[in-house]
Design a protein around this motif. Structure first.
Motif, short mmCIF file in Angstrom:
data_model
loop_
_atom_site.label_atom_id
_atom_site.label_comp_id
_atom_site.label_asym_id
_atom_site.label_seq_id
_atom_site.Cartn_x
_atom_site.Cartn_y
_atom_site.Cartn_z
N GLY A 15 3.09 2.00 -9.70
CA GLY A 15 2.36 1.67 -10.92
C GLY A 15 0.99 1.13 -10.60
O GLY A 15 0.79 0.51 -9.55
N LYS A 16 0.04 1.39 -11.48
CA LYS A 16 -1.32 0.92 -11.26
C LYS A 16 -1.46 -0.53 -11.71
O LYS A 16 -0.67 -1.04 -12.51
N ALA A 17 -2.49 -1.19 -11.21
CA ALA A 17 -2.73 -2.59 -11.56
C ALA A 17 -2.97 -2.72 -13.07
O ALA A 17 -3.58 -1.84 -13.69
N GLN A 18 -2.48 -3.80 -13.63
CA GLN A 18 -2.71 -4.05 -15.05
C GLN A 18 -2.74 -5.56 -15.29
O GLN A 18 -2.28 -6.34 -14.46
N GLU B 44 1.03 4.20 -1.69
CA GLU B 44 0.14 4.85 -2.64
C GLU B 44 0.57 6.24 -3.07
O GLU B 44 0.02 6.80 -4.02
N HIS C 34 -0.20 -6.42 -9.61
CA HIS C 34 0.36 -5.16 -9.15
C HIS C 34 1.86 -5.14 -9.39
O HIS C 34 2.53 -6.15 -9.24
N TYR D 194 0.81 -1.22 0.00
CA TYR D 194 0.00 0.00 0.00
C TYR D 194 0.85 1.28 0.00
O TYR D 194 0.57 2.23 0.72
N PHE E 52 0.24 2.09 -5.88
CA PHE E 52 0.06 3.00 -7.00
C PHE E 52 1.21 4.00 -7.15
O PHE E 52 1.34 4.62 -8.20
#
Length: 245
Positions: A193-196, A171, A238, A169, A190
């Motif tokens: 990097g953001k989830a993909q 962020e 993540h 976390y 985040f």
């Protein structure tokens, strides 16, 4: 799309987690095997969360080994995440599971560390590679001196035991910087990097490798460092990268 938080508790209640874990392992190994040239041992590491129910499944270890062999994925690119509670609740089986797959080259992370009742008592018996510091400590580390002190203590303990730490976390950028200052090795959240989708990340890695190859010149230290710190993690989408500035 139904997020994991909506169905995992029901899956655990009805003993369906081993089935789900098998699907995740099969799918992840299949995709990584198809992109083995882009995910070589030095390129990236991909983490897969496993449930305590799967540790109790006598046939699960053999299933994982079969998937590693049949997919052709380098074992060194995989890191299996086990929650602290699930591991301690199945300590003997967890030790066998960890030791067997580590001998093949896989790595292990102890997830949500710091929330269990017997963290320090059992940590010396688990040969994990990473400790993931629970996000409940990380979220307010900038404003809570106790959380900050616990993070620093865990990071110091891990280094003594030759383990690396991952802060959950992370962020914001100030949190990322603070985790590095406290001695944490990696961050997840985040701020990095953001989830993909795993498929999209693998395509990015393949494109990056092709671009470097087309240059026809050795990678610079910065380029190689960037490639090595890009890691897919956590159920399983993540990014986890080094928080150092």
């Amino acid at each position: 799309m139904i997020p994991p938080g909506k169905f995992l508790s029901s899956a655990e209640r009805y003993q369906l987690m081993p089935t789900i874990d098998r699907w995740v392992v099969r799918r992840a190994c299949g995709l990584l095997g198809e992109h083995s040239a882009s995910v070589g041992e030095e390129f990236a590491r991909f983490a897969i969360n496993l449930s305590g129910q799967s540790l109790q499944d006598e046939s699960f270890l053999g299933f994982v080994i079969d998937q590693l062999k049949s997919s052709g994925v380098p074992p060194a690119v995989l890191c299996f995440e086990l929650t602290e509670t699930a591991t301690i609740g199945n300590l003997a089986k967890a030790q066998v599971f960890i030791r067997t797959l580590q001998e093949l080259g896989c790595q292990f992370a102890l997830d949500d560390f710091g929330t269990g009742v017997s963290s320090l008592a059992y940590l010396k018996d688990l040969s994990v590679n990473y400790i993931k510091i629970d996000g409940s400590f990380v979220r307010d580390a900038l404003t809570n001196a106790r959380s900050e002190s616990m993070i620093k203590a865990i990071a110091q303990l891990a280094k003594v035991m030759c383990m690396e730490t991952i802060a959950e976390y992370v962020e914001t950028d100030p949190l990322r910087v603070r985790m590095a200052d406290l001695g944490v090795d990696y961050g997840q959240g985040f701020a990095m990097g953001k989830a993909q989708r795993l498929e999209d990340l693998l395509q990015e890695l393949a494109f990056y490798e092709a671009t470097v190859s087309n240059w026809g010149a050795p990678e610079s230290t910065v380029e190689k460092s960037h490639r090595q710190t890009l890691v897919a993690s956590s159920r399983p989408r993540h990014k986890t990268v080094q928080p150092s500035v």
